[in-house]
Design an enzyme around this catalytic site. Sequence first.
Site, PDB file in Angstrom:
ATOM      1  N   ARG A 279      -0.593   8.804   9.420  1.00 48.96           N
ATOM      2  CA  ARG A 279      -0.350   7.348   9.460  1.00 48.96           C
ATOM      3  C   ARG A 279       0.016   6.532   8.230  1.00 48.96           C
ATOM      4  O   ARG A 279      -0.726   6.797   7.103  1.00 48.96           O
ATOM      5  CB  ARG A 279      -1.649   6.719  10.023  1.00 48.96           C
ATOM      6  CG  ARG A 279      -1.662   5.379  10.252  1.00 48.96           C
ATOM      7  CD  ARG A 279      -2.933   4.674  10.872  1.00 48.96           C
ATOM      8  NE  ARG A 279      -4.168   4.823  10.366  1.00 48.96           N
ATOM      9  CZ  ARG A 279      -4.471   4.140   9.343  1.00 48.96           C
ATOM     10  NH1 ARG A 279      -4.009   3.309   8.854  1.00 48.96           N
ATOM     11  NH2 ARG A 279      -5.840   4.541   8.854  1.00 48.96           N
TER      12      ARG A 279
ATOM     13  N   GLU B 196       0.970  -1.304  -0.130  1.00 46.29           N
ATOM     14  CA  GLU B 196      -0.116  -0.090  -0.071  1.00 46.29           C
ATOM     15  C   GLU B 196       0.971   1.252   0.030  1.00 46.29           C
ATOM     16  O   GLU B 196       2.228   1.151   0.244  1.00 46.29           O
ATOM     17  CB  GLU B 196      -0.776   0.016   1.228  1.00 46.29           C
ATOM     18  CG  GLU B 196      -1.987  -1.108   1.103  1.00 46.29           C
ATOM     19  CD  GLU B 196      -2.894  -1.341   2.228  1.00 46.29           C
ATOM     20  OE1 GLU B 196      -2.632  -0.376   3.247  1.00 46.29           O
ATOM     21  OE2 GLU B 196      -3.745  -2.270   2.357  1.00 46.29           O
TER      22      GLU B 196
ATOM     23  N   HIS C 270     -10.959  10.233   7.192  1.00 51.41           N
ATOM     24  CA  HIS C 270     -10.585   8.437   7.541  1.00 51.41           C
ATOM     25  C   HIS C 270      -9.887   8.126   8.938  1.00 51.41           C
ATOM     26  O   HIS C 270     -10.254   7.133   9.264  1.00 51.41           O
ATOM     27  CB  HIS C 270      -9.636   8.032   6.278  1.00 51.41           C
ATOM     28  CG  HIS C 270      -9.347   6.687   6.452  1.00 51.41           C
ATOM     29  ND1 HIS C 270     -10.294   5.759   6.086  1.00 51.41           N
ATOM     30  CD2 HIS C 270      -8.202   5.789   6.516  1.00 51.41           C
ATOM     31  CE1 HIS C 270      -9.812   4.624   6.286  1.00 51.41           C
ATOM     32  NE2 HIS C 270      -8.424   4.439   6.510  1.00 51.41           N
TER      33      HIS C 270
ATOM     34  N   ARG D 109      -0.194   9.182   2.312  1.00 49.99           N
ATOM     35  CA  ARG D 109      -1.648   9.582   2.059  1.00 49.99           C
ATOM     36  C   ARG D 109      -1.706  10.942   2.081  1.00 49.99           C
ATOM     37  O   ARG D 109      -2.582  11.511   1.271  1.00 49.99           O
ATOM     38  CB  ARG D 109      -2.480   9.025   3.213  1.00 49.99           C
ATOM     39  CG  ARG D 109      -3.321   7.594   2.942  1.00 49.99           C
ATOM     40  CD  ARG D 109      -3.765   6.971   3.895  1.00 49.99           C
ATOM     41  NE  ARG D 109      -3.815   5.730   3.602  1.00 49.99           N
ATOM     42  CZ  ARG D 109      -4.489   4.761   4.733  1.00 49.99           C
ATOM     43  NH1 ARG D 109      -4.857   5.258   5.716  1.00 49.99           N
ATOM     44  NH2 ARG D 109      -4.409   3.555   4.271  1.00 49.99           N
TER      45      ARG D 109
ATOM     46  N   HIS E 244      -8.199  10.148   3.608  1.00 50.04           N
ATOM     47  CA  HIS E 244      -7.706   9.089   2.758  1.00 50.04           C
ATOM     48  C   HIS E 244      -8.235   9.382   1.169  1.00 50.04           C
ATOM     49  O   HIS E 244      -9.026   9.979   1.037  1.00 50.04           O
ATOM     50  CB  HIS E 244      -8.989   7.962   2.883  1.00 50.04           C
ATOM     51  CG  HIS E 244      -7.972   6.592   2.278  1.00 50.04           C
ATOM     52  ND1 HIS E 244      -7.980   6.236   0.909  1.00 50.04           N
ATOM     53  CD2 HIS E 244      -7.759   5.428   2.805  1.00 50.04           C
ATOM     54  CE1 HIS E 244      -7.678   5.054   0.764  1.00 50.04           C
ATOM     55  NE2 HIS E 244      -7.293   4.538   2.029  1.00 50.04           N
TER      56      HIS E 244
HETATM   57  C1  SIN Z   1      -7.256   1.153   3.065  1.00 48.64           C
HETATM   58  O1  SIN Z   1      -7.480  -0.206   2.773  1.00 48.64           O
HETATM   59  O2  SIN Z   1      -6.776   2.037   2.122  1.00 48.64           O
HETATM   60  C2  SIN Z   1      -7.333   1.586   4.440  1.00 48.64           C
HETATM   61  C3  SIN Z   1      -6.335   0.873   5.187  1.00 48.64           C
HETATM   62  C4  SIN Z   1      -5.831   1.816   6.056  1.00 48.64           C
HETATM   63  O3  SIN Z   1      -6.788   2.730   6.437  1.00 48.64           O
HETATM   64  O4  SIN Z   1      -4.640   1.695   6.831  1.00 48.64           O
END
Ligand code: SIN
Length: 520
Positions: free
Chosen positions: A393, A132, A358, A297, A247
């Site tokens: 985060r 991610e 988020h 993010r 997010h």
């Molecule tokens: C996501 O799946 O993008 C969210 C996961 C997270 O908030 O760390």
Amino acid sequence: MEKRRYIFNNSLYNKPVLKDDKAFDVAVIGGGMAGLFAALELDEKYKVAVFVKGRIEDGSSFLAQGGMCCVLGADDSFEEHVADTLCAGAGHCNEDAVRVMVKGGPESVRKLIDYGVHFDIGDDGKLKLTREGGHGKRRILHCGGDATGREITKALGNAVMARKNIKVFWNHTCVDILTDKEGVCGAVINDGACDFVVRCANLVVATGGAGQLYRYSTTPEGNTGEGIAACKRAGCELADMEFVQFHPTAFAIHREGERVFLISEAVRGEGAILKNKNGESFMSFPGQHPQKDLAPRDIVTRAILAEMRRVGDDRVYLDTSSMTKDFFEKSFPTITAKCHENGIFPPDDLIPVHPTQHYLMGGVVTDLDAKTSVDGLFVCGEAACTGVHGANRLASNSTLECVVFAKRAAEYINRNPRSIPDKAEFGKNTHFTKCVEKPEILSDMQKIKAVMTEKVGAERTVGKLLEAKGELLRLYEKYCDVNFTNCAGYALFSGINTAMDIVDAALSRRESIGSHYITE
Ligand code: SIN
């Protein structure tokens, strides 16, 4: 103005509480990953109560799509995960806490497996690791593709219900935390109709964040900062409240007032690209972050907001055409279903997305054992500020933080038993008589959401923050001497206080860092 110590009307309860059926060694508030894991890790000799605001499926943990970070790959190392976390956190993390979290990963994952969690397995027969934003390596575990939170909380919930020493109270909300000169002595709980008092030797607050103070949030309805506000009223310090995470890729199709569905960052982790309405991959434009679509993010969120302004659109689009239909649907079954419901068929169709509230990086200050400054009071998960997230985060560190620090809280309590107090008292009585009817309370909650969305978003100005402060102060003055008679009132008053804490923290930090981006 004198701060209100309690939001329940304590003149109704002027006798000390002595009943033994309402006395616990440990009361846990919250039915998400942190609360359930803490309850399970407590010694079975303890009498434990878990109070859950709704059902397990109503909490944020249940919704987590993106998974849980854990250093397991042969090409990965704790140091690299620490470095990625510190980098995403924009230099504002507590490095000791980050190391504790990262190193606690493998053991916590083993425990989760013991409790019945089935993480996804790759073609090589080993735990499948995905990627991610902000991560230099594949180190994210998932369950059921994008149903990680659902699978983990279900397994933990089953394990909790099988334990003889743990009693779960569904649809129960924590209203206030009671303290005496020794520290925690109990809590005021609402069962949906009435308030009652429990005595406890230790209290673990795992109530989540405050996303529902915004009009658009990926978090569920109950997330109004109530646990954070209750801890503050009980004397705990808050920190980093200005750091609210937006997010980058929430689904742009949603009805007014409805929780916004998330399109997991794992979709970009598997190769999806952000495009504007002209089909341009704007994260690859010169001057953007070197990690492009997989930048941290806060960076992707601001790049999207700038791009939406530049091209005149209220959304951007995820192009998932680098994946096969079969791969997309197997990896992201929940997202596939949501897209199909809305007439969008990835990977052929683009998925419309925009940034949405988020997560809250700040919260109640805790140490490496999730302890607060009040003896016997522990906070874990999103309600806590351990310092692991800094100013922004890193993806999928929240679930890891939940389990690592919940386990440490439980271990601390196991090593340091406190006795259940003989009585729980409330100190000075308060006699509030002013009434505000529920429709007005609900309408004022909408006012908070409007203020926070319009004036305390991902891009802030001092002027707008000052306006927000004024509006929230007027709400505070209206409600500070109200006799609240229902949970809507409790949520509103806590919401006003938590929103004010976010705004005050944002006003006292005049430099932009991580998710807190501010101009004059
Ligand atoms: C996501 O799946 O993008 C969210 C996961 C997270 O908030 O760390």
